[in-house]
Design a protein around this motif. Structure first.
Motif, PDB file in Angstrom:
ATOM      1  N   SER A   1       0.887  -1.157   0.160  1.00  0.00           N
ATOM      2  CA  SER A   1       0.010  -0.039  -0.008  1.00  0.00           C
ATOM      3  C   SER A   1       0.860   1.258  -0.011  1.00  0.00           C
ATOM      4  O   SER A   1       0.297   2.255   0.002  1.00  0.00           O
ATOM      5  N   ARG A   2       2.226   1.273   0.107  1.00  0.00           N
ATOM      6  CA  ARG A   2       3.236   2.227   0.104  1.00  0.00           C
ATOM      7  C   ARG A   2       2.884   3.115   1.531  1.00  0.00           C
ATOM      8  O   ARG A   2       3.298   4.403   1.473  1.00  0.00           O
ATOM      9  N   ARG A   3       2.218   2.480   2.269  1.00  0.00           N
ATOM     10  CA  ARG A   3       1.798   3.201   3.799  1.00  0.00           C
ATOM     11  C   ARG A   3       2.896   3.233   4.590  1.00  0.00           C
ATOM     12  O   ARG A   3       3.865   2.287   4.709  1.00  0.00           O
ATOM     13  N   LEU A   4       3.313   4.455   5.214  1.00  0.00           N
ATOM     14  CA  LEU A   4       4.634   4.620   5.945  1.00  0.00           C
ATOM     15  C   LEU A   4       3.707   4.087   7.483  1.00  0.00           C
ATOM     16  O   LEU A   4       3.051   4.908   8.114  1.00  0.00           O
ATOM     17  N   THR A   5       4.142   2.965   7.838  1.00  0.00           N
ATOM     18  CA  THR A   5       3.609   2.197   9.148  1.00  0.00           C
ATOM     19  C   THR A   5       4.362   2.531  10.301  1.00  0.00           C
ATOM     20  O   THR A   5       3.889   2.537  11.312  1.00  0.00           O
ATOM     21  N   GLY A   6       5.682   2.945  10.237  1.00  0.00           N
ATOM     22  CA  GLY A   6       6.432   3.278  11.373  1.00  0.00           C
ATOM     23  C   GLY A   6       7.597   4.258  11.185  1.00  0.00           C
ATOM     24  O   GLY A   6       8.118   4.233   9.697  1.00  0.00           O
ATOM     25  N   TRP A   7       7.700   5.209  11.771  1.00  0.00           N
ATOM     26  CA  TRP A   7       8.799   6.350  11.605  1.00  0.00           C
ATOM     27  C   TRP A   7       9.447   6.795  12.951  1.00  0.00           C
ATOM     28  O   TRP A   7       8.795   6.566  13.959  1.00  0.00           O
ATOM     29  N   ALA A   8      10.258   7.337  13.117  1.00  0.00           N
ATOM     30  CA  ALA A   8      11.258   7.913  14.232  1.00  0.00           C
ATOM     31  C   ALA A   8      12.260   8.920  13.689  1.00  0.00           C
ATOM     32  O   ALA A   8      13.002   8.598  12.842  1.00  0.00           O
TER      33      ALA A   8
ATOM     34  N   ALA B   1       7.191   1.042  16.204  1.00  0.00           N
ATOM     35  CA  ALA B   1       6.063   2.190  15.690  1.00  0.00           C
ATOM     36  C   ALA B   1       5.501   1.151  14.702  1.00  0.00           C
ATOM     37  O   ALA B   1       4.059   1.087  14.619  1.00  0.00           O
ATOM     38  N   ALA B   2       6.037   0.741  13.713  1.00  0.00           N
ATOM     39  CA  ALA B   2       5.343  -0.103  12.767  1.00  0.00           C
ATOM     40  C   ALA B   2       4.546  -1.571  13.167  1.00  0.00           C
ATOM     41  O   ALA B   2       3.531  -1.777  12.906  1.00  0.00           O
ATOM     42  N   GLU B   3       5.090  -1.993  14.218  1.00  0.00           N
ATOM     43  CA  GLU B   3       4.578  -3.240  15.002  1.00  0.00           C
ATOM     44  C   GLU B   3       3.136  -2.344  15.774  1.00  0.00           C
ATOM     45  O   GLU B   3       2.266  -3.275  15.675  1.00  0.00           O
ATOM     46  N   ARG B   4       3.176  -1.404  16.521  1.00  0.00           N
ATOM     47  CA  ARG B   4       2.125  -0.844  17.164  1.00  0.00           C
ATOM     48  C   ARG B   4       1.130  -0.418  16.074  1.00  0.00           C
ATOM     49  O   ARG B   4      -0.096  -0.841  16.307  1.00  0.00           O
ATOM     50  N   CYS B   5       1.381  -0.163  15.006  1.00  0.00           N
ATOM     51  CA  CYS B   5       0.386   0.210  13.987  1.00  0.00           C
ATOM     52  C   CYS B   5      -0.306  -0.938  13.438  1.00  0.00           C
ATOM     53  O   CYS B   5      -1.304  -1.090  13.269  1.00  0.00           O
ATOM     54  N   ARG B   6       0.383  -2.118  12.957  1.00  0.00           N
ATOM     55  CA  ARG B   6      -0.128  -3.410  12.325  1.00  0.00           C
ATOM     56  C   ARG B   6      -0.551  -4.294  13.576  1.00  0.00           C
ATOM     57  O   ARG B   6      -1.636  -5.096  13.072  1.00  0.00           O
ATOM     58  N   GLY B   7      -0.221  -4.070  14.745  1.00  0.00           N
ATOM     59  CA  GLY B   7      -0.677  -4.971  15.520  1.00  0.00           C
ATOM     60  C   GLY B   7       0.163  -6.130  15.852  1.00  0.00           C
ATOM     61  O   GLY B   7       0.580  -6.630  17.067  1.00  0.00           O
ATOM     62  N   SER B   8       0.830  -6.871  14.706  1.00  0.00           N
ATOM     63  CA  SER B   8       1.604  -7.999  14.714  1.00  0.00           C
ATOM     64  C   SER B   8       2.511  -7.603  13.250  1.00  0.00           C
ATOM     65  O   SER B   8       1.764  -7.333  12.445  1.00  0.00           O
ATOM     66  N   LEU B   9       3.692  -8.107  13.246  1.00  0.00           N
ATOM     67  CA  LEU B   9       4.365  -8.082  12.067  1.00  0.00           C
ATOM     68  C   LEU B   9       4.988  -9.641  11.988  1.00  0.00           C
ATOM     69  O   LEU B   9       5.938  -9.743  10.904  1.00  0.00           O
TER      70      LEU B   9
ATOM     71  N   LEU C   1      -4.275  -6.392  11.380  1.00  0.00           N
ATOM     72  CA  LEU C   1      -4.254  -4.939  11.752  1.00  0.00           C
ATOM     73  C   LEU C   1      -4.902  -4.423  12.854  1.00  0.00           C
ATOM     74  O   LEU C   1      -5.942  -4.708  13.279  1.00  0.00           O
ATOM     75  N   ALA C   2      -4.160  -3.479  13.515  1.00  0.00           N
ATOM     76  CA  ALA C   2      -4.741  -2.841  14.653  1.00  0.00           C
ATOM     77  C   ALA C   2      -5.295  -1.595  14.193  1.00  0.00           C
ATOM     78  O   ALA C   2      -4.776  -0.874  13.274  1.00  0.00           O
ATOM     79  N   PRO C   3      -6.273  -0.957  15.006  1.00  0.00           N
ATOM     80  CA  PRO C   3      -6.722   0.311  14.792  1.00  0.00           C
ATOM     81  C   PRO C   3      -5.489   1.461  14.849  1.00  0.00           C
ATOM     82  O   PRO C   3      -4.755   1.423  15.834  1.00  0.00           O
TER      83      PRO C   3
END
Length: 234
Positions: free
Chosen positions: A78-85, A101-109, A215-217
């Motif tokens: 999706s080209r989504r920026l799922t995690g950044w710092a 941050a990406a793991e929090r976004c997706r719920g699980s990687l 996927l997490a909210p």
């Protein structure tokens, strides 16, 4: 056409060229570090979200010759920026924070592939441990080959160009963090991508992508000054 003619036409219509500055090096390979195989092979696509990612680091110039550094994790589907710092250092915590941050976004990687270059941060034991704990499979490009991580390279160049808009640097750290927070939020929620049928990453995921069940909210990062971002609300 003669270059003087081009210069005259540009001056007539008020067009000014953007001169690319010398790059500040952020990738320093550690010859003794363990390397991972290239599992991407310059194929920057994915059949479903939360399966294949690319990660990278870029510098953010500040007035006075100082720098901040931005680490990103981008979903190839999706080209989504799922995690950044963002940080003022290049220690391994920069990339582990982006991964968290990406793991929090997706719920699980778990089971996802994360492709990076051979920078000392990405080949560090701390990052390898973080990937292992998150269930992430590491993938690495060849040393010195930017084409092997072209999507991440393209993202960071476009991000800085659109954010700085011809300026040489941000005035201070706060301005840089706030500008980047706004730009990265805009990228995920509003900026259209031709590879996604002219949809933004979040719109594409919401309406078109086959979304993984884990996927997490999405949630905004909690901080007084934006510096880390797991996601942006759709």
């Amino acid at each position: 056409m003669n270059h003087k003619r081009v210069a005259h036409l540009m001056q007539t219509i008020g067009l000014v060229g953007l001169r690319l500055r010398r790059k500040h090096r952020t990738t320093t390979a550690d010859p003794a570090a363990a390397k991972a195989a290239d599992l991407i092979g310059r194929d920057f696509t994915a059949a479903a979200v939360n399966t294949r990612y690319v990660g990278d680091i870029t510098y953010l110039p500040l007035t006075g010759g100082k720098f901040l550094y931005l680490a990103t994790v981008i979903d190839l589907a999706s080209r989504r920026l799922t995690g950044w710092a963002i940080s003022d250092h290049l220690r391994a915590e920069l990339v582990t924070d982006a991964l968290a941050a990406a793991e929090r976004c997706r719920g699980s990687l778990t089971g996802a592939v994360l492709h990076t270059d051979h920078g000392a941060q990405d080949t560090s034991r701390a990052f390898a441990d973080a990937c292992r704990q998150a269930g992430v499979i590491q993938s690495m490009s060849a040393v010195g080959s930017s084409a092997d991580n072209a999507l991440a390279e393209s993202f960071k160049a476009t991000c800085k160009r659109e954010t700085l808009q011809g300026r040489r640097a941000w005035a201070d750290e706060r301005e840089a963090r706030l500008d980047l927070f706004r730009r990265l939020h805009h990228y995920n929620t509003r900026r259209r991508d031709s590879s996604l049928g002219q949809h933004s990453p979040i719109t594409y995921e919401t309406a078109f992508a086959t979304t993984a069940t884990n996927l997490a909210p999405a949630a905004y990062p909690v901080s007084k000054i934006p510096g880390q971002g797991p996601c942006d609300r759709p």
